[in-house]
Design a protein around this motif. Structure first.
Motif, PDB file in Angstrom:
ATOM      1  N   ASP A  69       0.828  -1.205   0.000  1.00  0.00           N
ATOM      2  CA  ASP A  69       0.000   0.000   0.000  1.00  0.00           C
ATOM      3  C   ASP A  69       0.861   1.253   0.000  1.00  0.00           C
ATOM      4  O   ASP A  69       0.515   2.259  -0.635  1.00  0.00           O
ATOM      5  N   ASP A  70       2.007   1.230   0.714  1.00  0.00           N
ATOM      6  CA  ASP A  70       2.892   2.398   0.737  1.00  0.00           C
ATOM      7  C   ASP A  70       3.383   2.722  -0.672  1.00  0.00           C
ATOM      8  O   ASP A  70       3.427   3.895  -1.069  1.00  0.00           O
ATOM      9  N   TYR A  73       0.453   4.275  -2.652  1.00  0.00           N
ATOM     10  CA  TYR A  73       0.212   5.675  -2.294  1.00  0.00           C
ATOM     11  C   TYR A  73       1.232   6.581  -2.980  1.00  0.00           C
ATOM     12  O   TYR A  73       0.894   7.655  -3.499  1.00  0.00           O
ATOM     13  N   ALA A  76       0.448   6.757  -6.709  1.00  0.00           N
ATOM     14  CA  ALA A  76      -0.749   7.561  -6.937  1.00  0.00           C
ATOM     15  C   ALA A  76      -0.429   9.049  -6.856  1.00  0.00           C
ATOM     16  O   ALA A  76      -0.929   9.854  -7.660  1.00  0.00           O
ATOM     17  N   SER A  77       0.409   9.421  -5.899  1.00  0.00           N
ATOM     18  CA  SER A  77       0.801  10.831  -5.774  1.00  0.00           C
ATOM     19  C   SER A  77       1.665  11.259  -6.952  1.00  0.00           C
ATOM     20  O   SER A  77       1.484  12.357  -7.504  1.00  0.00           O
ATOM     21  N   ASP A  83      -9.500  10.822  -6.893  1.00  0.00           N
ATOM     22  CA  ASP A  83     -10.009   9.828  -5.936  1.00  0.00           C
ATOM     23  C   ASP A  83     -10.494   8.563  -6.629  1.00  0.00           C
ATOM     24  O   ASP A  83     -10.237   7.444  -6.164  1.00  0.00           O
ATOM     25  N   ARG A  86      -7.503   6.589  -7.810  1.00  0.00           N
ATOM     26  CA  ARG A  86      -6.810   5.937  -6.688  1.00  0.00           C
ATOM     27  C   ARG A  86      -7.532   4.663  -6.266  1.00  0.00           C
ATOM     28  O   ARG A  86      -6.906   3.631  -6.026  1.00  0.00           O
ATOM     29  N   PHE A  90      -5.879   0.887  -6.375  1.00  0.00           N
ATOM     30  CA  PHE A  90      -5.800   0.004  -5.209  1.00  0.00           C
ATOM     31  C   PHE A  90      -6.623  -1.263  -5.426  1.00  0.00           C
ATOM     32  O   PHE A  90      -6.233  -2.347  -4.983  1.00  0.00           O
TER      33      PHE A  90
END
Length: 300
Positions: A69-70, A73, A76-77, A83, A86, A90
């Motif tokens: 997940d890290d 994230y 995604a950034s 939203d 994202r 995921f």
């Protein structure tokens, strides 16, 4: 191909599409000299996300294992995802992380409850039931009057996306054709993310890709939509232009069909045109030559 590999491939395609739409100046990088690729390079996204170029490249190639997940994230950034995008990222990544030996996907037939069919026919506004891949499963008389009779179309073509791209008159009836096409394709893309190997999805995408260059171009963008409401302009040959709001309501099932309902603001010109459409339909249904006097239409 194993289901987890399908998700990994879909994830890689999505990352490539999102990377290609970004320019260096969009993310604070110097454009530099002449560039060989459209959008950012893999090494630039890796740098922005704090990942190795090799690891990010393997993700885009569908062989990146099970990203944490890290890492998601950070990606995604770096890609400046909204939203919806994202959640899509995921969802694909977590599906790809599932063990290959997990329980098989259940693909039962999509059914419309009898109670929903009864509801359709007492609604005084256009409404229809759509399957997960935007197949038209049921409709009421006003939806038929507004959109045309789905029963005249072969079952395999009784689909909102197919009709939009294969019906030569679709662009005439839909002044906002491209916007609607992006919505439908985005919704279909979201359904594919739930089950990339679904036979109906495979057949739809294959057929449309062969017969429509517009579909191929828009599908390659990997846009995703989670639309549950919107506004659509219809150009009807008898009632004229009608702008209607639409909302979708999930029916039982996981994932299950949705009830799509079109409505107009009470007292508006669009509501009066919708009433005219209902009057014209009622006249035909009763097989009478009597003229039903419609209410005077307000000017927009």
């Amino acid at each position: 191909m194993a289901t987890d590999h399908l998700y990994a491939r879909e994830l890689g395609d999505f990352l490539r599409a999102r990377r290609s739409r970004l320019r260096p100046q969009d993310v604070g990088l110097e454009p530099g000299g002449r560039r060989k690729v459209t959008g950012l390079r893999r090494d630039e996204i890796a740098l922005l996300a704090g990942l190795s170029t090799d690891y990010y490249q393997r993700l885009e190639q569908g062989r990146g294992g099970r990203p944490s997940d890290d890492a998601l994230y950070a990606i995604a950034s770096a890609l400046d995802l909204d939203d919806e995008e994202r959640r899509h990222l995921f969802g694909l990544a977590r599906a790809a992380r599932r063990p290959t030996a997990s329980a098989p996907v259940r693909r039962g037939p999509e059914r419309v409850p009898d109670s929903t069919r009864r509801l359709l026919h007492v609604m005084a506004t256009p409404a229809l039931v759509l399957g997960r891949h935007l197949d038209v499963l049921a409709w009421n008389p006003l939806a038929e009057a507004l959109l045309g009779d789905p029963a005249t179309v072969p079952p395999a073509e009784r689909n909102m996306v197919v009709q939009l791209f294969r019906d030569p008159e679709a662009r005439l009836r839909c002044p906002d054709w491209e916007s609607l096409a992006l919505d439908y394709i985005g919704m279909l893309r979201a359904a594919v993310a739930e089950d990339p190997g679904h036979p109906r999805a495979t057949a739809l995408i294959g057929e449309l890709s062969i017969h429509s260059s517009d579909f191929r171009s828009l599908w390659a963008r990997h846009d995703v939509r989670e639309n549950v409401h919107g506004t659509k302009l219809f150009r009807h040959p008898e009632a004229g232009e009608i702008t209607l709001d639409w909302d979708s309501y999930p029916l039982p099932g996981n994932p299950g069909p949705v009830l799509l309902v079109y409505t107009a603001e009470p007292g508006s010109a669009d509501a009066e045109r919708l009433q005219l459409l209902a009057s014209l339909r009622a006249t035909r249904d009763h097989g009478t030559d009597a003229v039903i006097e419609p209410p005077p239409l307000r000017r927009r």
